[in-house]
Design an enzyme around this catalytic site. Sequence first.
Site, short mmCIF file in Angstrom:
data_model
loop_
_atom_site.label_atom_id
_atom_site.label_comp_id
_atom_site.label_asym_id
_atom_site.label_seq_id
_atom_site.Cartn_x
_atom_site.Cartn_y
_atom_site.Cartn_z
N ASN B 30 -16.85 7.12 1.64
CA ASN B 30 -16.16 7.49 2.13
C ASN B 30 -15.06 8.42 2.63
O ASN B 30 -15.49 9.64 2.15
CB ASN B 30 -14.83 6.93 1.14
CG ASN B 30 -13.06 6.59 0.87
OD1 ASN B 30 -12.46 7.27 1.77
ND2 ASN B 30 -12.50 5.81 0.83
N THR B 53 -13.20 2.20 3.85
CA THR B 53 -11.87 2.74 4.33
C THR B 53 -10.74 1.72 3.30
O THR B 53 -11.65 0.92 3.06
CB THR B 53 -11.30 2.33 5.98
OG1 THR B 53 -10.04 3.22 5.52
CG2 THR B 53 -11.11 1.12 6.23
N GLU B 54 -10.29 2.80 2.28
CA GLU B 54 -9.79 2.11 1.33
C GLU B 54 -8.75 0.93 1.16
O GLU B 54 -8.22 0.35 0.52
CB GLU B 54 -8.70 3.09 0.61
CG GLU B 54 -7.88 4.17 0.42
CD GLU B 54 -7.98 5.27 1.23
OE1 GLU B 54 -9.50 5.41 1.99
OE2 GLU B 54 -7.67 6.12 1.31
N ASN B 55 -8.38 0.92 2.42
CA ASN B 55 -7.29 -0.41 2.97
C ASN B 55 -8.31 -2.03 3.10
O ASN B 55 -7.63 -2.62 4.26
CB ASN B 55 -6.50 -0.30 3.78
CG ASN B 55 -7.49 0.11 4.70
OD1 ASN B 55 -7.75 1.01 5.06
ND2 ASN B 55 -7.02 -0.09 6.44
N SER B 95 -11.06 -3.15 -3.51
CA SER B 95 -11.09 -1.41 -2.79
C SER B 95 -11.34 -0.58 -3.27
O SER B 95 -12.23 0.63 -3.51
CB SER B 95 -10.02 -1.49 -1.82
OG SER B 95 -11.38 -0.68 -0.98
#
Lengths: 238, 218
Positions: B30, B53-55, B95
């Site tokens: 990340n 990607t955390e979204n 996530s």
Amino acid sequence: MINKIVKSTAEAVADIFDGAVVLISGFGEAGSPIELIHALIDHGAKDLTVVSNNTGSGHVGLAALIENKQVKKMICSFPRTANSTVFPDLYYKNEIELELVPQGTLAERIRAGGAGIPAFFTPSSVNTPLAEGKESRVIEGKTYVMEYAIKADFSLVKCNVADRYGNLTYNKTARNFGPIMCTAAKTTIVQTKKIVEPGEIDPEIVVTPGIFVTKVVEVTNPEAESKLVAEDRRYPCQ
Amino acid sequence: MPITEKKIGWDRNQMAQKAAFDIPDGSYVNLGIGMPELVSGFVPEGREVIYHTENGLLGMGQVPENGKEDPELINAGKKCITAIPGACFFHHADSFTMIRGSHIDICVLGAMQVSQEGDLANWSTGKPGAIPAVGGAMDLVAGVKTIFVITQHNTKNGDPKINEKCTYPLTGKGVVNRIYTNLAILDVTDNGLFVRELAPEVTFEYLQKNTGAKLNQY
């Protein structure tokens, strides 16, 4: 017969009452249900507590709802975004409350709310100001902070394809908070780009099972927030 | 303590290249917003790295061609991106299960301050009136197995960003494993900060002078 489809965004949001807790999907503009938010502006419910990752940008969508003074409190992880001036202006004037939550804790609080779990322990934010005043516990030698679930009266969610049962699929990273927000509200209101007949969505790829959804409204060509912001558009239109 | 000498050390791309070199083949990574985003451009050939990607995307690809941007395909910095073949999308709770549940191998983050014990401050200066915004930083440092920080060694005023203690509010305590700056690469160990590599023309003494904590040599 089960038919969750309603004819208009106005009908979809008609039951939202003053003081309600409302979850609004989206990460920035991706997944933000702009047309439902604009219907909520027309509807006029106020003193809302809104849970959403950001606070909107420009003068449309979530930013417009805030600008219209309908939001008493924001619960979010990142209230600053590019082109975001509405929330900061009100925050500096002390006219809106902010509860800042780490993004993963925000997601888990919503998930827990939908899953019937009232609280949980997380390592996120331990030893930071965001853990101050919260209960903590040492489990297997490591400190965790207790966080409460978020349960809402309504959720407003944007998806890609839906059927009359409320089964949903999403589009790419516009999925983000949508599926968990659908589970955590008493009434879940969804706008979809397309409605199909039951069975047309392969059961193997349904992301949100229809049981979590109350109302579905078709918005075939939803606006892109960034485009509206670039054109300096406002809602309500002036 | 302003730095008056001529500018020495690595530039931003070279710093990113140093961090990229330390990402093993097969890693799930990340990247934070800003300088960390440069890292993906420098992973050595022959290594396969999957970017999270955390979204809600595992398998983030390069920036799209002009005209091919999709506002519903963005990264955590809300910039348009692409998805590689073999990518997958998921919701936020999944996530952060990847993040908090220690499934992500490496996270590269920017920093305002780092302490000699690996405390990280990168979300707030704590100044009254500033609007606090944290995003996913506290979850990333709490859960990802290895945390790399990439940052200029000193602030624009020349003050050290690496000190005995952080004065800004923490993002996490004792979370940083390695620091990549324009002057050096530092390891955070139980026995303090150790210099792993010095940038060209940078001496240990010069580095120590520009650091607010005791440095050790391997």
